[in-house]
Scaffold this motif. Structure first.
Motif, PDB file in Angstrom:
ATOM      1  N   TRP A  25     -15.216  10.319  38.374  1.00  0.00           N
ATOM      2  CA  TRP A  25     -15.718  10.477  37.239  1.00  0.00           C
ATOM      3  C   TRP A  25     -17.568  10.644  37.054  1.00  0.00           C
ATOM      4  CZ3 TRP A  25     -13.952  13.902  33.790  1.00  0.00           C
ATOM      5  CH2 TRP A  25     -12.370  13.519  34.355  1.00  0.00           C
ATOM      6  N   PRO A  26     -18.494   9.487  38.262  1.00  0.00           N
ATOM      7  CA  PRO A  26     -19.549   9.410  37.907  1.00  0.00           C
ATOM      8  C   PRO A  26     -20.045  10.692  38.421  1.00  0.00           C
ATOM      9  CG  PRO A  26     -19.244   7.549  39.148  1.00  0.00           C
ATOM     10  CD  PRO A  26     -17.990   8.537  38.447  1.00  0.00           C
ATOM     11  N   THR A  27     -19.466  11.548  39.487  1.00  0.00           N
ATOM     12  CA  THR A  27     -20.455  12.901  39.949  1.00  0.00           C
ATOM     13  C   THR A  27     -19.721  14.587  39.346  1.00  0.00           C
ATOM     14  OG1 THR A  27     -19.229  13.045  42.149  1.00  0.00           O
ATOM     15  CG2 THR A  27     -21.385  12.362  41.445  1.00  0.00           C
ATOM     16  N   ALA A  28     -18.888  13.786  38.247  1.00  0.00           N
ATOM     17  CA  ALA A  28     -17.986  15.026  37.963  1.00  0.00           C
ATOM     18  C   ALA A  28     -18.202  15.436  36.760  1.00  0.00           C
ATOM     19  CB  ALA A  28     -16.393  14.339  36.786  1.00  0.00           C
ATOM     20  N   ALA A  29     -17.960  16.726  36.903  1.00  0.00           N
ATOM     21  CA  ALA A  29     -18.572  17.818  35.023  1.00  0.00           C
ATOM     22  C   ALA A  29     -17.262  18.122  34.166  1.00  0.00           C
ATOM     23  CB  ALA A  29     -18.913  19.370  35.686  1.00  0.00           C
ATOM     24  N   GLY A  30     -17.575  19.016  33.681  1.00  0.00           N
ATOM     25  CA  GLY A  30     -16.767  18.926  32.146  1.00  0.00           C
ATOM     26  C   GLY A  30     -16.609  18.380  31.052  1.00  0.00           C
ATOM     27  N   PRO A  31     -16.302  18.586  29.996  1.00  0.00           N
ATOM     28  CA  PRO A  31     -16.374  17.980  28.907  1.00  0.00           C
ATOM     29  C   PRO A  31     -15.477  16.014  28.749  1.00  0.00           C
ATOM     30  CG  PRO A  31     -15.078  18.983  28.501  1.00  0.00           C
ATOM     31  CD  PRO A  31     -15.629  19.626  29.766  1.00  0.00           C
ATOM     32  N   PHE A  32     -14.659  16.167  29.817  1.00  0.00           N
ATOM     33  CA  PHE A  32     -14.191  14.686  29.788  1.00  0.00           C
ATOM     34  C   PHE A  32     -14.419  14.246  30.939  1.00  0.00           C
ATOM     35  CE2 PHE A  32     -10.462  17.093  28.675  1.00  0.00           C
ATOM     36  CZ  PHE A  32      -9.865  16.118  28.096  1.00  0.00           C
ATOM     37  N   ALA A  33     -16.089  14.109  31.562  1.00  0.00           N
ATOM     38  CA  ALA A  33     -17.045  13.593  31.971  1.00  0.00           C
ATOM     39  C   ALA A  33     -17.406  12.227  30.966  1.00  0.00           C
ATOM     40  CB  ALA A  33     -17.582  14.233  32.917  1.00  0.00           C
ATOM     41  N   VAL A  34     -18.247  13.365  30.160  1.00  0.00           N
ATOM     42  CA  VAL A  34     -18.642  12.301  28.961  1.00  0.00           C
ATOM     43  C   VAL A  34     -18.013  10.686  28.767  1.00  0.00           C
ATOM     44  CG1 VAL A  34     -20.036  12.744  26.797  1.00  0.00           C
ATOM     45  CG2 VAL A  34     -19.779  14.757  28.115  1.00  0.00           C
ATOM     46  N   PRO A  35     -16.903  11.216  28.128  1.00  0.00           N
ATOM     47  CA  PRO A  35     -16.641   9.823  27.727  1.00  0.00           C
ATOM     48  C   PRO A  35     -15.881   8.839  28.141  1.00  0.00           C
ATOM     49  CG  PRO A  35     -14.939  11.600  27.335  1.00  0.00           C
ATOM     50  CD  PRO A  35     -16.440  11.841  27.658  1.00  0.00           C
ATOM     51  N   MET A  36     -15.576   9.560  29.500  1.00  0.00           N
ATOM     52  CA  MET A  36     -15.070   8.924  30.626  1.00  0.00           C
ATOM     53  C   MET A  36     -16.093   8.052  31.496  1.00  0.00           C
ATOM     54  SD  MET A  36     -11.620   8.986  30.775  1.00  0.00           S
ATOM     55  CE  MET A  36     -11.829   7.916  32.579  1.00  0.00           C
ATOM     56  N   ASN A  37     -17.607   8.549  31.069  1.00  0.00           N
ATOM     57  CA  ASN A  37     -18.912   7.475  31.523  1.00  0.00           C
ATOM     58  C   ASN A  37     -19.769   7.004  30.552  1.00  0.00           C
ATOM     59  OD1 ASN A  37     -18.480   8.347  34.835  1.00  0.00           O
ATOM     60  ND2 ASN A  37     -19.190  10.512  34.357  1.00  0.00           N
ATOM     61  N   LYS A  38     -19.382   7.355  29.902  1.00  0.00           N
ATOM     62  CA  LYS A  38     -19.727   6.305  28.729  1.00  0.00           C
ATOM     63  C   LYS A  38     -19.552   5.219  28.043  1.00  0.00           C
ATOM     64  CE  LYS A  38     -23.297   6.412  25.532  1.00  0.00           C
ATOM     65  NZ  LYS A  38     -25.003   6.662  25.832  1.00  0.00           N
ATOM     66  N   ILE A  39     -18.123   5.317  28.082  1.00  0.00           N
ATOM     67  CA  ILE A  39     -16.869   4.163  27.311  1.00  0.00           C
ATOM     68  C   ILE A  39     -17.528   2.907  28.317  1.00  0.00           C
ATOM     69  CG2 ILE A  39     -15.017   3.621  26.310  1.00  0.00           C
ATOM     70  CD1 ILE A  39     -15.365   7.120  25.597  1.00  0.00           C
ATOM     71  N   PRO A  40     -17.267   2.213  27.703  1.00  0.00           N
ATOM     72  CA  PRO A  40     -17.245   1.288  28.533  1.00  0.00           C
ATOM     73  C   PRO A  40     -15.906   0.833  29.260  1.00  0.00           C
ATOM     74  CG  PRO A  40     -18.330  -0.141  26.542  1.00  0.00           C
ATOM     75  CD  PRO A  40     -17.870   1.798  26.427  1.00  0.00           C
ATOM     76  N   LYS A  41     -16.249   0.225  30.016  1.00  0.00           N
ATOM     77  CA  LYS A  41     -14.482   0.230  31.134  1.00  0.00           C
ATOM     78  C   LYS A  41     -14.099  -1.295  31.257  1.00  0.00           C
ATOM     79  CE  LYS A  41     -16.332   3.140  32.363  1.00  0.00           C
ATOM     80  NZ  LYS A  41     -17.188   4.175  32.079  1.00  0.00           N
ATOM     81  N   GLY A  42     -13.343  -1.982  31.436  1.00  0.00           N
ATOM     82  CA  GLY A  42     -12.365  -3.557  32.145  1.00  0.00           C
ATOM     83  C   GLY A  42     -11.156  -2.409  32.713  1.00  0.00           C
ATOM     84  N   VAL A  43     -11.308  -3.306  34.244  1.00  0.00           N
ATOM     85  CA  VAL A  43     -10.385  -3.137  34.971  1.00  0.00           C
ATOM     86  C   VAL A  43      -9.885  -5.313  35.042  1.00  0.00           C
ATOM     87  CG1 VAL A  43     -11.800  -4.086  36.517  1.00  0.00           C
ATOM     88  CG2 VAL A  43     -10.436  -2.927  37.448  1.00  0.00           C
ATOM     89  N   PHE A  44      -7.925  -4.765  34.965  1.00  0.00           N
ATOM     90  CA  PHE A  44      -7.543  -5.897  35.219  1.00  0.00           C
ATOM     91  C   PHE A  44      -6.970  -5.946  37.187  1.00  0.00           C
ATOM     92  CE2 PHE A  44      -7.784  -4.961  31.335  1.00  0.00           C
ATOM     93  CZ  PHE A  44      -7.482  -6.070  30.403  1.00  0.00           C
ATOM     94  N   THR A  45      -6.685  -7.337  36.671  1.00  0.00           N
ATOM     95  CA  THR A  45      -5.852  -7.314  38.346  1.00  0.00           C
ATOM     96  C   THR A  45      -5.917  -8.887  39.279  1.00  0.00           C
ATOM     97  OG1 THR A  45      -6.930  -7.358  40.684  1.00  0.00           O
ATOM     98  CG2 THR A  45      -8.781  -7.655  39.620  1.00  0.00           C
ATOM     99  N   ARG A  46      -4.275  -8.497  39.073  1.00  0.00           N
ATOM    100  CA  ARG A  46      -3.757 -10.052  39.915  1.00  0.00           C
ATOM    101  C   ARG A  46      -4.252 -10.452  41.145  1.00  0.00           C
ATOM    102  NH1 ARG A  46       2.591  -7.458  39.238  1.00  0.00           N
ATOM    103  NH2 ARG A  46       2.546  -6.917  36.697  1.00  0.00           N
ATOM    104  N   GLY A  47      -4.768  -9.524  41.453  1.00  0.00           N
ATOM    105  CA  GLY A  47      -5.365 -10.637  42.476  1.00  0.00           C
ATOM    106  C   GLY A  47      -6.986 -10.623  43.440  1.00  0.00           C
ATOM    107  N   GLY A  48      -7.099 -10.250  42.209  1.00  0.00           N
ATOM    108  CA  GLY A  48      -8.989 -10.837  41.911  1.00  0.00           C
ATOM    109  C   GLY A  48      -9.392 -10.094  42.940  1.00  0.00           C
TER     110      GLY A  48
END
Length: 213
Positions: free
Chosen positions: A84-107
């Protein structure tokens, strides 16, 4: 101004405004086949693009703007953060702007992303959650803000469904039959009675269903 451009402008103007409700919604967004699979046995879902059209993308895009946080599992995060950081198109706007959270069991001690741009920085600054899934989701939902949008693969979605904390299911049913693949509802231990609050069909054959608890 095009339909998609209007959505982007509206979202940019409203981004950051808080929803002052006492509990944030958790929304699961997923593409699914007629026979109930979200990917083939190898985890691939390239079939989602064959039936996509401008109106279905616009509908999906508009709802992405309503999110204040995007959450996903580790595998999906690693895949999306490299795209996403280098993607173009309308979906790149929210995907790169909205804060993210990543869930992982293994750390996941370190996110190895070079913040070479504002888009890349938003992924590098993603918050890592590696504790009890239900407890951490409840904590996120108790905070003020816009809705939490869950994206990702079958494994993360199954775990999220099992918590019973999803408020809305946004399911885009594609005119595809795989015969075998990866489901997300196969681990449900008790029946869920959901309310259909919206349905919309698109020219390419996708039918969107929005269900709430």
């Amino acid at each position: 101004m095009s339909h998609l451009a209007a959505f982007i402008r509206r979202w940019r103007l409203s981004f950051g405004k808080l929803n002052l409700s006492t509990m944030r919604k958790l929304i699961m967004k997923m593409s699914i086949t007629i026979d109930g699979f979200v990917a083939d046995l190898n985890g691939k879902a390239d079939w989602i693009f064959r039936s996509s059209d401008e109106t279905s993308r616009a509908w999906s895009l508009e709802r992405s703007y309503d999110a204040g946080l995007i959450i996903m599992g580790r595998k999906s995060f690693e895949s999306m953060s490299s795209y996403w950081p280098t993607a173009a198109g309308p979906f790149a706007v929210p995907m790169n702007k909205i804060p993210k959270g990543v869930f992982t069991r293994g750390g996941y001690k370190e996110i190895n992303i070079q913040p070479e741009s504002a888009a890349a920085a938003s992924w590098a600054e993603a918050k890592i959650f590696n504790g009890d899934l239900a407890k951490e989701i409840k904590e996120l939902k108790s905070q003020e803000g816009k809705s939490i949008l869950a994206l990702g693969g079958a494994g993360f979605m199954r775990s999220l469904i099992a918590t019973g904390l999803i408020d809305e299911y946004h399911l885009n049913t594609h005119p595809v039959v795989l015969g075998t693949g990866l489901p997300i509802f196969n681990g449900v231990e008790h029946p869920m009675d959901l309310k259909l609050v919206e349905t919309k069909s698109f020219p390419g054959g996708i039918v969107a269903h929005v269900y709430s608890k």
